[in-house]
Design a protein around this motif. Sequence first.
Motif, PDB file in Angstrom:
ATOM      1  N   UNK A  37       0.829  -1.210   0.000  1.00 19.38           N
ATOM      2  CA  UNK A  37       0.000   0.000   0.000  1.00 19.38           C
ATOM      3  C   UNK A  37       0.866   1.264   0.000  1.00 19.38           C
ATOM      4  N   UNK A  38       1.910   1.269   0.826  1.00 18.33           N
ATOM      5  CA  UNK A  38       2.754   2.455   0.979  1.00 18.33           C
ATOM      6  C   UNK A  38       3.434   2.806  -0.346  1.00 18.33           C
ATOM      7  N   UNK A  39       4.074   1.821  -0.968  1.00 16.99           N
ATOM      8  CA  UNK A  39       4.782   2.094  -2.224  1.00 16.99           C
ATOM      9  C   UNK A  39       3.805   2.269  -3.385  1.00 16.99           C
ATOM     10  N   UNK A  40       2.610   1.708  -3.252  1.00 15.12           N
ATOM     11  CA  UNK A  40       1.583   1.983  -4.248  1.00 15.12           C
ATOM     12  C   UNK A  40       1.188   3.449  -4.250  1.00 15.12           C
ATOM     13  N   UNK A  41       1.067   4.032  -3.054  1.00 13.09           N
ATOM     14  CA  UNK A  41       0.739   5.462  -2.951  1.00 13.09           C
ATOM     15  C   UNK A  41       1.891   6.318  -3.464  1.00 13.09           C
ATOM     16  N   UNK A  42       3.122   5.941  -3.116  1.00 15.87           N
ATOM     17  CA  UNK A  42       4.282   6.687  -3.615  1.00 15.87           C
ATOM     18  C   UNK A  42       4.336   6.660  -5.137  1.00 15.87           C
TER      19      UNK A  42
ATOM     20  N   UNK B 127      -5.018   4.701  -0.113  1.00 16.16           N
ATOM     21  CA  UNK B 127      -4.995   5.488   1.121  1.00 16.16           C
ATOM     22  C   UNK B 127      -6.047   5.009   2.111  1.00 16.16           C
ATOM     23  N   UNK B 128      -7.230   4.683   1.607  1.00 13.88           N
ATOM     24  CA  UNK B 128      -8.296   4.232   2.495  1.00 13.88           C
ATOM     25  C   UNK B 128      -7.941   2.883   3.122  1.00 13.88           C
ATOM     26  N   UNK B 129      -7.324   2.005   2.337  1.00 19.69           N
ATOM     27  CA  UNK B 129      -6.912   0.717   2.905  1.00 19.69           C
ATOM     28  C   UNK B 129      -5.809   0.906   3.934  1.00 19.69           C
ATOM     29  N   UNK B 130      -4.865   1.808   3.644  1.00 16.03           N
ATOM     30  CA  UNK B 130      -3.804   2.088   4.609  1.00 16.03           C
ATOM     31  C   UNK B 130      -4.386   2.705   5.881  1.00 16.03           C
ATOM     32  N   UNK B 131      -5.396   3.548   5.738  1.00 19.08           N
ATOM     33  CA  UNK B 131      -6.049   4.159   6.896  1.00 19.08           C
ATOM     34  C   UNK B 131      -6.641   3.105   7.820  1.00 19.08           C
TER      35      UNK B 131
ATOM     36  N   UNK C 130      12.935   0.502  -5.031  1.00 16.85           N
ATOM     37  CA  UNK C 130      12.888   0.866  -3.619  1.00 16.85           C
ATOM     38  C   UNK C 130      11.983  -0.093  -2.854  1.00 16.85           C
ATOM     39  N   UNK C 131      10.852  -0.421  -3.465  1.00 17.13           N
ATOM     40  CA  UNK C 131       9.935  -1.378  -2.833  1.00 17.13           C
ATOM     41  C   UNK C 131      10.594  -2.748  -2.706  1.00 17.13           C
TER      42      UNK C 131
END
Length: 420
Positions: free
Chosen positions: A146-151, A213-217, A408-409
């Motif tokens: 999720x994090x690297x998907x947002x990046x 973002x919603x899933x990460x939230x 990076x991921x």
Amino acid sequence: MIKKVTFTILSAMLFFASVSGQSLTLDECYALAESNYPLVKQYELIEKSREYSISNASKGFLPQLTISGQATYQSDVTKMPFSLPDTDVPTLSKDQYRIQGELVQPITDIFTTIKYKKEIIESETDVERNQTDVELYKIKERINQLYFGILLMDAQIIQVEIMKKDIQSAIEKNRTAIANGVALRSSADMLKAELLKTEQRTIEMHAMRKSFSEMLSLFINRDVNEGTRLEKPLETVLLLGIHRPELQMFDSQKRAVQSKGKLLDAGIIPRLHLFAQGGYGKPALNMLANDFDYYYVGGVRLTWNISNLYTHKKEKRLLLNNQNTIDVQKDLFLFNLELDVTRQNNEIEKLYEIIETDRKIINLRENIRLTAQNQLEYGTVTTNDYLTYINAEDQAKQNLIYHEIERLSAKHNLKTTLGN
């Protein structure tokens, strides 16, 4: 030219950072996700279970009290086989009564059975904790996605905005060409249509970012929205060795088996107890007194249940087999882990090479697009050709963005795989 593009991208990212009041790091997301995940409540339940079990095991130190009573009638009683002159020898009643209590204080069990039972409880508690650690550790992989998907979405959105500016600039130059009569008005429509296509791409990327973002939230129990800036992790330095929670789980499982072996050995040794009996009955300890009376007995008792020896050897072999099974599972885990590490290292090396090629392609595509952009003003290149060049450059830049984030991921996924 590449430095100029990089500077533009960094400037845009800094702009987003300045307007956002909230930022998150990857490590913060790990910590928040682990503390918020419902499974974390399992630790408290495990600890309570350990306390109750230890408390129950400790009760083995206390004296064991047994109360019993009986009333009997028998067909005959003990009689003197002779008679004495001038002496009345009493005859026991055929109905007899007794109520008594026995207090037994274990001696041997204090230093063996009870001790090893506590060891088993502690070791099995460690196994449960480590199993929970293993399940929680899996969250890191999902957070990475999720994090690297947002990046990736953020970087691609920035690149699309740069492309939109290039198209806007082309539209301005096209107007000059139309005014000079060297370009058709339909060429302006082609550029405007392309601009709308980039708007669609922006909408899709924002929607995908919102979904991530919603899933990460949900994982971190903190609002992650368009204004939330996720800090790009630094190139991680991998530590030597493997530090996965699975290894601790395997070790705790072996300790639990070893504790069971100690308890098994303790079951074949003699037992020493202190005991005290007290009661009231007819007859009491004096069998010739046919009256109700109080009595007591105290002493030391030694018992040895040799029937445990029948199965002890096979049970020890069974425990050894369990230990060997754990070793096999550990070896299998390390083997599969080594395969994953090898694959991920090769993937990272491949991405380094691809990124270098991406930069060279971008440099060439930029030169072609700039030349075509100047020619567009004078009508020496068609709008359709220019759009082909600008799309090719955009695709090259998107590839670079994707491969850099992917690299990076991949490095952080490798870090997660190793448990660093």
